[in-house]
Design an enzyme around this catalytic site. Structure first.
Site, PDB file in Angstrom:
ATOM      1  N   ALA A 179      14.432  36.551  83.891  1.00 43.32           N
ATOM      2  CA  ALA A 179      14.294  36.619  85.349  1.00 43.32           C
ATOM      3  C   ALA A 179      13.526  35.409  85.870  1.00 43.32           C
ATOM      4  O   ALA A 179      13.883  34.814  86.900  1.00 43.32           O
ATOM      5  CB  ALA A 179      13.603  37.919  85.755  1.00 43.32           C
ATOM      6  N   ASP A 180      12.473  35.022  85.160  1.00 39.84           N
ATOM      7  CA  ASP A 180      11.735  33.801  85.502  1.00 39.84           C
ATOM      8  C   ASP A 180      12.642  32.584  85.444  1.00 39.84           C
ATOM      9  O   ASP A 180      12.612  31.711  86.317  1.00 39.84           O
ATOM     10  CB  ASP A 180      10.575  33.600  84.525  1.00 39.84           C
ATOM     11  CG  ASP A 180       9.310  34.325  84.938  1.00 39.84           C
ATOM     12  OD1 ASP A 180       9.096  34.521  86.145  1.00 39.84           O
ATOM     13  OD2 ASP A 180       8.530  34.704  84.047  1.00 39.84           O
ATOM     14  N   THR A 181      13.430  32.494  84.381  1.00 40.46           N
ATOM     15  CA  THR A 181      14.293  31.334  84.177  1.00 40.46           C
ATOM     16  C   THR A 181      15.333  31.232  85.281  1.00 40.46           C
ATOM     17  O   THR A 181      15.551  30.156  85.866  1.00 40.46           O
ATOM     18  CB  THR A 181      14.977  31.407  82.808  1.00 40.46           C
ATOM     19  OG1 THR A 181      13.979  31.443  81.783  1.00 40.46           O
ATOM     20  CG2 THR A 181      15.876  30.202  82.577  1.00 40.46           C
TER      21      THR A 181
END
Length: 409
Positions: free
Chosen positions: A183-185
């Site tokens: 999700a961060d990526t």
């Protein structure tokens, strides 16, 4: 010393007021593509991810804070400016920097920077061309906008864990976190895409704009076939472990010495697989005639394919299957990838020398024929470039020393 960039974004300056992964990844992408990225860090502490360890790149001591290998993953091609913007003098320094910058990225909780006079409206007033990108867990508006959002949490709330893990009724059943901060990526990549779209818009209008990127929306947007199955057919794909919910055989198979992935996505590929495994009778089996039949009978098909795959090594099968134009490959550890002939041929690993030792990172995946990414700066120490940056902003030695004396730097 600052090194000139050659990438397509050279000549642009980015203020990177982000921590941990999503925001710093956006900054690294822009830096790899040539932008001058100034990373704002808290004096003496720096980015929170510097302490997300073990493993350590350099362990902390009583005198010097350490750096984690986590931090190294998303912070190359940046210069570090250590400044306390809770102090008025620090706020003024950021504002001066903003007048000479093109892009600002930040991932503080919604409304935080506005309390310091560093919100979008504040900085737009002094630089209408500034592109201001906010990356948060849940966005700038809506009932969740005030919440903090970490990758694991958003993987669950954004639907990714509902389709990741072993299906109910099987050993080990239950939702599973994806092993990398996906999700961060996605949010970091979406932020970089949006920034570059805003740059193109600025070419036409002369004006910057505010970009609102959230981990939550990035996770939902990544669901693709899972989202479409529900929205258009009200089918919940659910968890299917290592098997594909809509294709078979498509999963992990045990060779005699380890595991390989075999992926057949259509009838043509299955025909090639059946022939190379020397079981052409599968093509006449009513259970396996077309993909939807194979999906309904995936257990029987997987048992049949597994019985054959188990008779040779994974290296043998990868060679045999790929020569037959059947998609197959090993499950690699990082130690395997480091030696993988294709990864080496594609220059997927970058070695950089820093004041703290040799740093190795994964190369940018962006391959541009005329203006490729370049690798100018290793991940910085906290405040490593403070004097250099302030000198460029016009601060004298005496002014810099005065800021240090009051704890701004």
């Amino acid at each position: 010393m600052f090194q000139s960039a050659t990438g397509p974004l050279s000549g642009l300056r980015v203020i990177d007021m982000t921590r941990v992964i999503a925001g710093p990844l956006c900054g690294q992408i822009l830096g790899d593509l040539g932008a001058d990225v100034v990373k704002i860090e808290r004096p003496g502490e720096g980015d929170d991810s510097r302490r997300v360890a073990p493993p350590w790149f350099r362990e902390p001591t009583a005198e010097v804070p350490g750096d984690s290998t986590y931090f190294l993953a998303v912070n190359r091609n940046k210069r570090s400016l250590a400044v306390d913007f809770a102090k008025p003098e620090g706020q003024e320094l950021i504002r001066r920097l903003a007048t000479q910058s093109d892009i600002l990225i930040e991932n503080y909780r919604t409304g935080t920077l506005a309390r310091y006079g560093l919100g979008y409206d504040d900085l737009r007033a002094i630089n209408p061309r500034l592109i201001y990108c906010s990356v948060t867990g849940f966005g700038q508006t809506g009932p969740y906008s005030g919440r903090s959002g970490y990758d694991f949490l958003v993987q669950g709330m954004g639907g990714l864990m509902a389709v990741t893990g072993i299906e109910d009724g099987e050993p080990g059943a239950g939702p599973m976190r994806i092993g990398v901060p996906l999700a961060d990526t996605f949010a970091g990549m979406n932020a970089a895409i949006a920034v570059m779209a805003a740059l193109e818009a600025r070419h036409k209008t002369g004006e910057g704009q505010h970009i609102d990127i959230s981990l939550f929306e990035s996770a939902i947007a990544s669901l693709l076939n899972t989202a479409s199955a529900w929205l258009n057919a009200e089918i919940n794909l659910g968890r299917s472990g290592n098997d594909h919910p809509s294709a078979a055989p498509y999963g992990v198979f045990a060779a005699s010495d380890g595991y390989i992935i075999v992926a057949t996505f259509n009838d043509r590929e299955f025909e090639r697989l059946a022939n190379v495994l020397k079981h052409p009778e599968w093509l006449e089996d009513d259970r396996f005639r077309c993909n939807s039949d194979r999906v309904r009978n995936r257990v029987a098909l997987k048992e049949a394919v597994s019985a054959v795959i188990s008779q040779k090594t994974r290296a043998e099968w990868v060679d045999i299957l790929n020569k037959a134009t059947v998609s197959a490959g090993p499950i690699n550890e990082m130690s395997d990838l480091e030696k993988d002939e294709h990864a080496i041929a594609r220059d997927m690993f970058v070695t950089m020398e820093s004041s703290r030792g040799t740093v190795r990172t994964v190369a940018s995946p962006y391959r541009l024929s005329s203006t490729p990414p370049d690798y100018r700066l290793p991940p910085p120490a906290i405040g490593q470039h403070t004097d250099e940056i302030l000198e460029q902003l016009g601060y004298t030695i005496d002014q810099r020393e005065a800021l240090r004396a009051t704890g701004v730097l």
